[in-house]
Motif scaffolding. Structure first.
Motif, PDB file in Angstrom:
ATOM      1  N   LYS A 253      10.201  -7.687   5.002  1.00 61.54           N
ATOM      2  CA  LYS A 253       9.540  -8.909   5.021  1.00 61.54           C
ATOM      3  C   LYS A 253       8.696  -8.566   5.992  1.00 61.54           C
ATOM      4  CE  LYS A 253      13.848 -11.744   4.662  1.00 61.54           C
ATOM      5  NZ  LYS A 253      14.873 -12.494   5.294  1.00 61.54           N
ATOM      6  N   GLY A 254       7.440  -9.569   5.848  1.00 60.42           N
ATOM      7  CA  GLY A 254       6.129  -9.465   6.604  1.00 60.42           C
ATOM      8  C   GLY A 254       5.267  -8.616   6.386  1.00 60.42           C
ATOM      9  N   VAL A 255       5.427  -7.870   5.196  1.00 56.99           N
ATOM     10  CA  VAL A 255       4.312  -6.723   4.893  1.00 56.99           C
ATOM     11  C   VAL A 255       3.285  -7.164   4.066  1.00 56.99           C
ATOM     12  CG1 VAL A 255       5.895  -4.884   5.343  1.00 56.99           C
ATOM     13  CG2 VAL A 255       6.061  -5.713   2.915  1.00 56.99           C
ATOM     14  N   THR A 256       2.297  -6.641   3.822  1.00 55.82           N
ATOM     15  CA  THR A 256       0.977  -7.067   3.068  1.00 55.82           C
ATOM     16  C   THR A 256       1.514  -6.520   1.557  1.00 55.82           C
ATOM     17  OG1 THR A 256      -0.508  -6.828   4.932  1.00 55.82           O
ATOM     18  CG2 THR A 256      -1.296  -6.955   2.285  1.00 55.82           C
ATOM     19  N   ARG A 257       1.239  -7.585   0.568  1.00 55.19           N
ATOM     20  CA  ARG A 257       1.539  -7.299  -0.935  1.00 55.19           C
ATOM     21  C   ARG A 257       0.107  -7.322  -1.413  1.00 55.19           C
ATOM     22  NH1 ARG A 257       6.656  -8.146  -3.042  1.00 55.19           N
ATOM     23  NH2 ARG A 257       8.322  -8.552  -1.757  1.00 55.19           N
ATOM     24  N   ASP A 258      -0.587  -6.182  -1.285  1.00 51.83           N
ATOM     25  CA  ASP A 258      -1.822  -6.124  -1.879  1.00 51.83           C
ATOM     26  C   ASP A 258      -1.735  -5.001  -2.982  1.00 51.83           C
ATOM     27  OD1 ASP A 258      -4.530  -5.994  -2.371  1.00 51.83           O
ATOM     28  OD2 ASP A 258      -5.151  -5.922  -0.501  1.00 51.83           O
ATOM     29  N   THR A 259      -1.458  -5.523  -3.982  1.00 49.31           N
ATOM     30  CA  THR A 259      -1.388  -4.546  -5.644  1.00 49.31           C
ATOM     31  C   THR A 259      -2.678  -4.021  -5.792  1.00 49.31           C
ATOM     32  OG1 THR A 259       0.370  -6.333  -6.280  1.00 49.31           O
ATOM     33  CG2 THR A 259      -0.701  -4.525  -7.805  1.00 49.31           C
ATOM     34  N   ARG A 260      -3.714  -4.700  -5.759  1.00 43.40           N
ATOM     35  CA  ARG A 260      -5.065  -3.916  -5.827  1.00 43.40           C
ATOM     36  C   ARG A 260      -5.266  -2.915  -4.976  1.00 43.40           C
ATOM     37  NH1 ARG A 260     -10.456  -4.638  -4.551  1.00 43.40           N
ATOM     38  NH2 ARG A 260     -11.945  -4.125  -6.449  1.00 43.40           N
ATOM     39  N   LEU A 261      -5.068  -2.851  -3.686  1.00 43.23           N
ATOM     40  CA  LEU A 261      -5.283  -1.915  -2.617  1.00 43.23           C
ATOM     41  C   LEU A 261      -4.401  -0.859  -2.862  1.00 43.23           C
ATOM     42  CD1 LEU A 261      -6.999  -0.495  -0.485  1.00 43.23           C
ATOM     43  CD2 LEU A 261      -5.353  -2.080   1.250  1.00 43.23           C
ATOM     44  N   PHE A 262      -3.212  -1.307  -3.104  1.00 39.83           N
ATOM     45  CA  PHE A 262      -2.001  -0.187  -3.421  1.00 39.83           C
ATOM     46  C   PHE A 262      -2.560   0.832  -4.573  1.00 39.83           C
ATOM     47  CE2 PHE A 262       1.577   1.059  -6.092  1.00 39.83           C
ATOM     48  CZ  PHE A 262       2.525   1.907  -5.009  1.00 39.83           C
ATOM     49  N   LYS A 263      -2.995   0.119  -5.632  1.00 37.20           N
ATOM     50  CA  LYS A 263      -3.358   0.873  -6.800  1.00 37.20           C
ATOM     51  C   LYS A 263      -4.598   1.753  -6.480  1.00 37.20           C
ATOM     52  CE  LYS A 263      -1.530  -1.875 -10.491  1.00 37.20           C
ATOM     53  NZ  LYS A 263      -2.055  -2.915 -11.686  1.00 37.20           N
ATOM     54  N   LYS A 264      -5.628   1.285  -5.790  1.00 40.23           N
ATOM     55  CA  LYS A 264      -6.580   2.332  -5.542  1.00 40.23           C
ATOM     56  C   LYS A 264      -6.103   3.239  -4.589  1.00 40.23           C
ATOM     57  CE  LYS A 264     -10.602   0.310  -4.341  1.00 40.23           C
ATOM     58  NZ  LYS A 264     -11.881  -0.290  -3.972  1.00 40.23           N
ATOM     59  N   ILE A 265      -5.263   3.170  -3.690  1.00 43.95           N
ATOM     60  CA  ILE A 265      -4.562   4.279  -2.921  1.00 43.95           C
ATOM     61  C   ILE A 265      -4.089   5.232  -3.800  1.00 43.95           C
ATOM     62  CG2 ILE A 265      -2.853   4.807  -1.266  1.00 43.95           C
ATOM     63  CD1 ILE A 265      -3.274   2.103  -0.011  1.00 43.95           C
ATOM     64  N   MET A 266      -3.353   4.782  -4.631  1.00 43.27           N
ATOM     65  CA  MET A 266      -2.461   5.838  -5.492  1.00 43.27           C
ATOM     66  C   MET A 266      -3.404   6.626  -6.478  1.00 43.27           C
ATOM     67  SD  MET A 266       0.530   5.240  -4.524  1.00 43.27           S
ATOM     68  CE  MET A 266       1.209   6.516  -5.456  1.00 43.27           C
ATOM     69  N   LYS A 267      -4.639   5.994  -6.796  1.00 37.50           N
ATOM     70  CA  LYS A 267      -5.760   6.473  -7.608  1.00 37.50           C
ATOM     71  C   LYS A 267      -6.600   7.425  -6.850  1.00 37.50           C
ATOM     72  CE  LYS A 267      -5.959   3.069 -11.274  1.00 37.50           C
ATOM     73  NZ  LYS A 267      -7.105   2.041 -11.804  1.00 37.50           N
ATOM     74  N   SER A 268      -6.665   7.333  -5.626  1.00 36.50           N
ATOM     75  CA  SER A 268      -7.567   8.101  -4.555  1.00 36.50           C
ATOM     76  C   SER A 268      -7.260   9.555  -4.633  1.00 36.50           C
ATOM     77  CB  SER A 268      -7.607   7.378  -3.236  1.00 36.50           C
ATOM     78  OG  SER A 268      -6.246   7.684  -2.807  1.00 36.50           O
ATOM     79  N   TYR A 297       2.061   0.352   6.234  1.00 36.55           N
ATOM     80  CA  TYR A 297       2.803   1.108   5.339  1.00 36.55           C
ATOM     81  C   TYR A 297       1.714   1.520   4.240  1.00 36.55           C
ATOM     82  CZ  TYR A 297       2.900  -2.425   1.380  1.00 36.55           C
ATOM     83  OH  TYR A 297       2.236  -3.115   0.345  1.00 36.55           O
ATOM     84  N   LEU A 298       0.522   0.950   4.232  1.00 29.86           N
ATOM     85  CA  LEU A 298      -0.533   1.020   3.313  1.00 29.86           C
ATOM     86  C   LEU A 298      -1.197   2.503   4.022  1.00 29.86           C
ATOM     87  CD1 LEU A 298      -1.662  -2.332   2.424  1.00 29.86           C
ATOM     88  CD2 LEU A 298      -0.709  -0.633   0.846  1.00 29.86           C
ATOM     89  N   LYS A 299      -1.588   2.243   5.307  1.00 32.09           N
ATOM     90  CA  LYS A 299      -2.072   3.117   6.027  1.00 32.09           C
ATOM     91  C   LYS A 299      -1.317   4.691   5.845  1.00 32.09           C
ATOM     92  CE  LYS A 299      -3.655   0.261   9.501  1.00 32.09           C
ATOM     93  NZ  LYS A 299      -3.577  -0.475  10.914  1.00 32.09           N
ATOM     94  N   ARG A 300       0.162   4.562   6.083  1.00 36.64           N
ATOM     95  CA  ARG A 300       0.938   5.840   6.038  1.00 36.64           C
ATOM     96  C   ARG A 300       0.838   6.501   4.544  1.00 36.64           C
ATOM     97  NH1 ARG A 300       4.235   6.576  10.294  1.00 36.64           N
ATOM     98  NH2 ARG A 300       4.168   4.807  11.869  1.00 36.64           N
ATOM     99  N   LEU A 301       0.717   5.364   3.446  1.00 36.75           N
ATOM    100  CA  LEU A 301       0.956   5.792   2.269  1.00 36.75           C
ATOM    101  C   LEU A 301      -0.456   6.532   1.873  1.00 36.75           C
ATOM    102  CD1 LEU A 301       2.524   5.500  -0.573  1.00 36.75           C
ATOM    103  CD2 LEU A 301       1.042   3.322  -1.002  1.00 36.75           C
TER     104      LEU A 301
END
Length: 346
Positions: A253-268, A297-301
């Motif tokens: 709970k309380g974490v950002t749900r930014d699907t667009r940014l998540f996908k960009k990270i995975m594609k980077s 978690y996005l930074k760590r990812l």
């Protein structure tokens, strides 16, 4: 059922040979089951299960079989592989003797997890073969252990309630021609081949391998179907990673749900991470994240997908991240990001 079976049952009872009595009772139940008298077979097994002395345990049948828990969570797979697995379920349900399946592919592609899912969807229990107990350094002992294992499997009652998993059969079935000790490996592989030829048609068997090209070709031909798990496209992996993330986010709970940014990270990063690696990376990124920072978690990812390297503002910008996204990933304000980028261009 043979008269001899009844006589032996009475004999073992009066001689107080509990193990032999139980084995004989299971044999009788199996014969009833095969002849269509399933209610009688279930009644016998029910009586055995009600007694502390005669509870039928899997390890009593073979110490080389372990009951494995099957998954209830959805397993994200490419459509091509998913359709093949549906075909396996259909083949088993048609009950026409298509019962031996080989799952081939790199580690982390979902072979073992798929076996668990198939078992669950068939409404069966999964029994995994313990190769560590089968393989023996003594000359000829591994072949004897294999013979004993298949004899136990073929003789089990209620085979239509189980799926048998031979995980990583490379341990006992590599190409005989390419082995240092050709004679011993040849004996083991030949025993395996003969065992597959005499496998009870009621047995549903799934074997997995990470070394398909190294397997003995005669062994591969023994399987009714081989499923290739090395068929993930970049888009498949992106969809799998998103599915994994959404599943884990239910627990946070309380974490950002930014699907667009998540996908960009995975594609980077163009390095192809397989589902097993993706699952571990996403899970640990969330587990290690700072509960007071919804973007941690996005930074760590991002760092994890780049092998632990921390990317600077210019590197992130070249990868296509916007000023706002760089702010999220670095914690540096947009104004400072814009200023540093402008200075870099001048």
């Amino acid at each position: 059922m043979k008269k001899e079976d009844v006589l032996n049952l009475i004999k073992y009872h009066y001689e107080d040979k509990n193990r032999e009595f139980k084995d004989q009772a299971i044999t009788i139940a199996r014969d009833f089951d095969r002849s269509g008298e399933s209610q009688l077979a279930q009644y016998i097994m029910g009586l055995l299960s009600q007694s502390d002395r005669f509870v039928p345990q899997i390890n009593d049948i073979s110490e080389n079989l372990t009951l494995i828990e099957t998954n209830t969570d959805a397993l994200p797979l490419p459509t091509t592989i998913s359709n093949d697995l549906k075909g396996i379920i259909n083949a088993v349900n048609h009950n026409i003797g298509i019962n031996k399946f080989l799952f081939a592919g790199s580690p982390g592609t979902g072979k073992t997890e798929s076996a668990k899912q198939i078992t669950r969807l068939l409404g069966r229990k999964l029994l995994m073969v313990n190769f560590s107990d089968l393989v023996d350094s003594k000359l000829g002992q591994t072949s004897k252990n294999l013979n004993s294992l298949f004899k136990s499997i073929n003789g089990m009652p209620f085979l239509n309630q189980y799926v048998f998993l031979f995980d990583e059969i490379d341990a006992i079935a590599l190409d005989r021609i390419n082995q240092n000790d050709i004679r011993e490996m040849g004996r083991v592989t030949s025993t395996f081949l003969k065992s597959l030829d005499t496998l009870n048609p009621e047995v549903v068997m799934i074997a997995t391998t990470n070394l398909f090209d190294e397997l003995d070709k005669a062994l591969v031909r023994r399987f009714d179907a081989t499923i290739n798990f090395d068929r993930y496209t970049d888009q498949d992996l992106l969809e799998v990673s998103e599915s994994i993330l959404n599943d884990y986010l239910k627990q946070f709970k309380g974490v950002t749900r930014d699907t667009r940014l998540f996908k960009k990270i995975m594609k980077s990063n163009t390095s192809k991470l397989l589902p097993g690696d993706l699952k571990n990376l996403i899970r640990t990124s969330l587990a290690f994240s700072d509960p007071d920072d919804p973007n941690d978690y996005l930074k760590r990812l991002l760092k994890g997908i780049h092998s632990g390297k921390s990317l600077n503002i210019e590197e992130l910008y070249k990868l296509g991240f916007t000023v706002r996204e760089i702010e999220v990933l670095t914690g540096i304000s947009k104004s400072s990001v814009s200023r540093e980028l402008s200075e870099g261009k001048s």
